[in-house]
Motif scaffolding. Structure first.
Motif, PDB file in Angstrom:
ATOM      1  N   LEU A   1       0.819  -1.208   0.000  1.00  0.00           N
ATOM      2  CA  LEU A   1       0.000   0.000   0.000  1.00  0.00           C
ATOM      3  C   LEU A   1       0.856   1.263   0.000  1.00  0.00           C
ATOM      4  O   LEU A   1       1.806   1.384   0.774  1.00  0.00           O
ATOM      5  CB  LEU A   1      -0.923   0.012   1.223  1.00  0.00           C
ATOM      6  N   SER A   2       0.517   2.195  -0.884  1.00  0.00           N
ATOM      7  CA  SER A   2       1.100   3.534  -0.878  1.00  0.00           C
ATOM      8  C   SER A   2      -0.021   4.538  -1.103  1.00  0.00           C
ATOM      9  O   SER A   2      -1.012   4.238  -1.776  1.00  0.00           O
ATOM     10  CB  SER A   2       2.175   3.682  -1.971  1.00  0.00           C
ATOM     11  N   VAL A   3       0.146   5.730  -0.531  1.00  0.00           N
ATOM     12  CA  VAL A   3      -0.861   6.779  -0.677  1.00  0.00           C
ATOM     13  C   VAL A   3      -0.162   8.075  -1.060  1.00  0.00           C
ATOM     14  O   VAL A   3       0.943   8.365  -0.596  1.00  0.00           O
ATOM     15  CB  VAL A   3      -1.678   6.973   0.617  1.00  0.00           C
ATOM     16  N   ARG A   4      -0.806   8.852  -1.925  1.00  0.00           N
ATOM     17  CA  ARG A   4      -0.271  10.148  -2.350  1.00  0.00           C
ATOM     18  C   ARG A   4      -1.384  11.185  -2.284  1.00  0.00           C
ATOM     19  O   ARG A   4      -2.525  10.908  -2.680  1.00  0.00           O
ATOM     20  CB  ARG A   4       0.294  10.086  -3.765  1.00  0.00           C
ATOM     21  N   ALA A   5      -1.042  12.363  -1.793  1.00  0.00           N
ATOM     22  CA  ALA A   5      -1.968  13.491  -1.778  1.00  0.00           C
ATOM     23  C   ALA A   5      -1.321  14.646  -2.533  1.00  0.00           C
ATOM     24  O   ALA A   5      -0.219  15.074  -2.181  1.00  0.00           O
ATOM     25  CB  ALA A   5      -2.300  13.907  -0.350  1.00  0.00           C
ATOM     26  N   ASP A   6      -1.992  15.122  -3.581  1.00  0.00           N
ATOM     27  CA  ASP A   6      -1.546  16.290  -4.343  1.00  0.00           C
ATOM     28  C   ASP A   6      -2.716  17.264  -4.330  1.00  0.00           C
ATOM     29  O   ASP A   6      -3.608  17.201  -5.173  1.00  0.00           O
ATOM     30  CB  ASP A   6      -1.170  15.874  -5.769  1.00  0.00           C
TER      31      ASP A   6
END
Length: 667
Positions: free
Chosen positions: A427-432
Motif C-alpha cells: 500500500l502507498s498513498v499520495r496526496a496532491d
C-alpha cells in the motif's frame, strides 16, 4: 440450457429402466438395457451396481441402488454423478399413450462433480443423440410412437446431496453439501419451480426459482422468471425476464448484504472486509444483462450503512476484473460512523500520546474491481469534516484508486487535487492537493479542537507515504508544500508583550497576536517536515522561523526569532523562542543562551554608539580650538559656514601677500 437437456436425458434413461422393470426382467438385464439406452442418447456411461426393484404401490415405479453416470472424456475417472439410491414413479396410462408423466424422482445421497476446463468447456455439456431402436426382446408396445411425446414431472427431489464445482478458467472451487432440492414441472410447455437448500463452502444457501414456460426457456426464448436467493445471510430477489441462449436478464433486483466476507467465502474468494459503519450493503433498481456479459442498472440505489447513492451504473464482467462505470449522486452523503463521537485529527489513527495506529490496513478491496465513477453531492458529512457542494471522480485500475476532487467546498474555501491509494505491490498513498481561502479557525477547531489561529489559509501539498499501517505511512512521508495565511490572529498568545517584557506569562484568555501574513515552504523526508523560511509579518514586529516537525513521531523542534519594534519602528531586541516536545503538549521557552548573546550584541552596539559620539565631540572641540588660533595668529575672521581648512588657507594667503608687499616697498 445444456444442463436442463442433460437432466432430461437422464430422465429418459430412467424411464427406460422403469419400463424394463415393469416387464419383470432380471436386475442384470434391466441395468444393461438402461445403460445401453442412456449411452446411446447421451454418449455417457450409466452404471447400476445394485439391484433394480419394481414397485406397484402407491404408484408404479422402480428403485435402483448404486447408480453412477460417467464423466467427460477429458475429466478423470470420478463419475459426473453417483447416488446411493434412485426411486422413480410413473403414470402407466400416460406411458402407454407414449407420453412421459413422472410422478416422482428421488435421489438419495447423490455426489455430483462439475468442472470447467481451461478451454471453457463444462463436463455437464451433453450432446443428445437420436434414440436407438428398442432391444429385440422388448415388446413393440413399449416402443415410443412417432407422435411428439408429452412430458411432465410431478416432483424431483434430492436428499443429502453433494456438489463440487471447479473452474480452471477462474480458479473457483466451490462445494455444496447437505443439499436438499425439489423440482416440479407439470408440463414441458408450462411453469416450473425449483427449491434448493444447501451449505455452499460451509455457508447457508437457499434458492427459490420459478419460470412460466420451460419449453420456451430451453429453446432460447426470453421468458418470465422470479428468483429468491439467500447466501451467507445475504438475500437477493429478482422479478423479470431471462433467456438461457445468451444468459440475458431484464427486471427488478433488490439485494441486501449484512456482511460481505461470508459471501466471498461462500463463492470461494478471499477478502471482503468492510468497515461496520458501511454495512449492510444494499442495491435496488432495474437491471439488464446483455449477451456480452455487461450488466446495466438504471434508477438504481446503492446503500452502504447510512450511505445512499442514486443514479445509473454499468458493470462489465469481461476482462481480468469486473469494471464499474456510472454516475451517482446524493443530496447529503453521510459517511459518519453510526453513534461515533466526533474525534479530532490528533486522535485519528491512535489515541493522543500513543502515536499512530500500527494496525494493518486491509486494502484488498481495491483489487476486487475496476471503476470509473462520477459522484455529485450537495454535502458530504464525515466524522471529522463536513464538505459543501462536491464533484468527485473515482477511478480504480488494477488495485490503484484515484480520488479526483474536481469541485469541493470546505470551511468557506475550495479544495482541489487528487488523492491516490495504490495497493498493487504493497500500500502507498499520495496526496496532491491545493486549498484556497480556507477559514483557519473553524477548520482547526473541527479537525484538531485547536482554537488559537484565525485567518484565511492557502495551502499546496504533494506528499507520498508507503506502508500497510497509519504508523508506517506517517513515518515514510516524502514531499513538499507551501502555506500562506492572510490577515488573522493568534488567539491566547501575545507575542509582542512577551518579547517587550521578556515574560512568558503573556498567554491565556484575553491575549492575542495580530498578524498581516504568515508564509513558508516545507519539505518532507521519511516522515519529518522541515521548514527554513517561516515569516510572520505584523504591524509592530516580525517573526522568522525554522525547524522540524516529526509527523511520524508527532514531535516538534522549532525555533522562531521575533523582532520586537518600538512605536517609531526601531528594532531593539531579537529574542528566540523554542517550541519543543510532543505536539499534543508542546513546551514553550525562551532561548536564554541566544538571549544573552542578543543582549551582549545590543550592549556592544550601545557602547560603540557612545564611543562614536565622544569621538565626534572631541573632533569638534579640536576644530574650534584650531579656528581660534588661526584667527588670533593670522588675524582672519572665520565666516559663517566656512570650513576651517578654507579659513586657514585664506589667512595664509593674506599673510603672504602682506609680506611680499613689504619686501617690494608697497603700502
Amino acid at each position: 440450457m445444456r444442463v436442463l437437456k442433460a437432466f432430461l436425458a437422464v430422465i429418459v434413461g430412467l424411464v427406460v429402466l422403469v419400463v424394463a422393470a415393469l416387464f419383470l426382467l432380471p436386475s442384470e438385464r434391466i441395468a444393461q438395457i438402461a445403460a445401453q439406452q442412456f449411452q446411446t442418447a447421451t454418449g455417457r456411461s450409466l452404471t447400476i451396481d445394485g439391484a433394480v426393484r419394481p414397485s406397484f404401490y402407491p404408484v408404479i415405479g422402480a428403485t435402483a441402488n448404486g447408480i453412477s453416470i460417467g464423466n467427460a472424456d477429458w475429466a478423470d475417472d470420478v463419475p459426473l454423478l453417483r447416488a446411493e439410491q434412485m426411486e422413480i414413479g410413473l403414470d402407466v396410462a400416460a406411458l402407454m399413450r407414449g407420453d412421459i408423466q413422472i410422478d416422482r424422482i428421488v435421489l438419495q445421497a447423490p455426489v455430483i462433480d462439475l468442472r470447467r476446463n481451461s478451454d471453457g468447456r463444462g463436463n455437464w455439456e451433453i450432446a443428445l443423440r437420436a434414440s436407438a431402436p428398442p432391444p429385440a426382446d422388448m415388446s413393440a408396445d413399449s416402443a415410443a410412437t412417432t407422435r411428439p411425446r408429452a412430458f411432465s414431472l410431478g416432483q424431483a427431489r434430492i436428499q443429502d446431496g453433494q456438489v463440487r464445482f471447479r473452474d480452471a478458467v477462474s480458479g473457483t472451487d466451490m462445494s455444496l453439501s447437505a443439499l436438499a432440492a425439489s423440482f416440479a414441472l407439470p408440463a414441458l410447455d408450462g411453469p416450473a419451480q425449483i427449491t434448493l437448500g444447501a451449505q455452499l463452502n460451509n455457508q447457508p444457501l437457499q434458492i427459490d426459482l420459478a419460470t412460466d414456460n420451460v419449453a420456451r426457456l430451453m429453446s432460447g426464448a426470453v421468458v418470465g422468471v422470479t428468483l429468491d436467493l439467500g447466501l451467507a445471510g445475504a438475500r437477493a430477489q429478482f422479478a423479470g425476464r431471462a433467456g438461457l441462449a445468451d444468459l440475458s436478464v431484464e427486471g427488478r433486483l433488490d439485494a441486501d448484504i449484512p456482511a460481505l466476507r461470508p459471501v466471498m467465502q461462500a463463492l470461494g474468494q478471499t477478502g471482503g472486509d468492510v468497515p461496520p459503519a458501511y454495512l449492510p450493503l444494499g442495491f435496488s433498481g432495474q437491471v439488464t444483462r446483455t449477451a456480452d456479459g455487461t450488466i446495466y442498472a438504471r434508477d438504481a440505489r446503492l446503500a452502504a450503512g447510512a450511505l445512499r447513492l442514486d443514479g445509473g451504473v454499468d458493470l462489465a464482467l469481461a476482462g481480468a476484473r469486473p469494471k464499474l462505470t456510472g454516475q451517482l449522486s446524493a443530496d447529503v452523503l453521510d459517511l459518519r460512523s453510526p453513534g461515533a463521537a466526533r474525534a479530532p485529527a490528533s486522535a485519528a489513527g491512535g489515541a493522543a500520546g500513543q502515536g499512530w495506529s500500527r494496525d494493518a490496513i486491509d486494502a484488498s478491496a481495491l483489487g476486487l474491481l475496476d471503476a470509473d465513477l462520477s459522484l455529485a453531492f450537495n454535502s458530504v458529512q464525515t466524522d471529522m469534516v463536513t464538505f459543501g457542494r462536491s464533484r468527485i471522480g473515482v477511478s480504480l485500475d488494477n488495485a490503484r484508486a484515484v480520488l479526483d476532487l474536481r469541485e469541493t467546498t470546505v470551511f468557506g474555501g475550495r479544495l482541489s487535487g487528487q488523492f491516490v491509494a495504490n495497493n498493487r505491490s504493497g500500500l502507498s498513498v499520495r496526496a496532491d492537493l491545493a486549498a484556497r481561502d480556507i477559514s483557519l479557525l473553524p477548520m482547526l477547531t473541527e479537525l484538531a479542537e485547536y482554537r488559537r489561529l484565525q485567518g484565511q489559509a492557502n495551502l499546496d501539498i504533494n506528499v507520498l507515504g508507503v506502508g500497510n499501517s497509519v504508523h508506517a505511512i506517517m513515518n515514510s512521508l516524502n514531499g513538499s508544500g507551501a502555506i500562506r495565511f492572510d490577515q488573522g490572529e493568534i488567539i491566547g498568545f501575545d507575542l509582542a508583550g512577551m518579547l517587550r517584557n521578556l515574560d512568558m506569562s503573556y498567554m491565556g484568555e484575553g491575549n492575542r497576536t495580530v498578524y498581516d501574513s504568515i508564509t513558508g515552504t516545507f519539505t518532507l523526508a521519511e516522515g519529518v517536515l522541515r521548514n527554513d523560511d517561516l515569516a510572520l509579518s505584523a504591524p509592530r514586529f516580525s517573526v522568522a522561523g525554522r525547524g522540524t516537525v516529526a509527523v511520524g513521531a508527532r514531535t516538534l523542534d522549532y525555533r522562531i526569532v521575533p523582532a520586537a519594534l518600538r512605536s517609531e519602528g526601531e528594532e531593539v531586541l531579537r529574542v528566540p523562542l523554542m517550541i519543543t516536545g510532543p505536539w499534543d503538549a508542546p513546551r514553550f521557552r525562551l532561548d536564554l543562551e541566544a538571549l544573552a548573546r542578543e543582549q551582549l550584541r545590543v550592549e556592544q552596539e550601545r557602547l560603540e554608539d557612545i564611543a562614536r559620539e565622544e569621538a565626534r565631540r572631541l573632533e569638534d572641540r579640536a576644530r574650534e580650538q584650531a579656528a581660534e588660533r588661526i584667527e588670533r595668529e593670522l588675524g582672519v575672521q572665520r565666516q559663517d559656514g566656512e570650513r576651517l581648512e578654507d579659513t586657514l588657507r585664506r589667512g595664509v594667503e593674506q599673510e603672504l601677500g602682506n609680506r611680499l608687499r613689504g619686501l617690494l616697498g608697497g603700502n
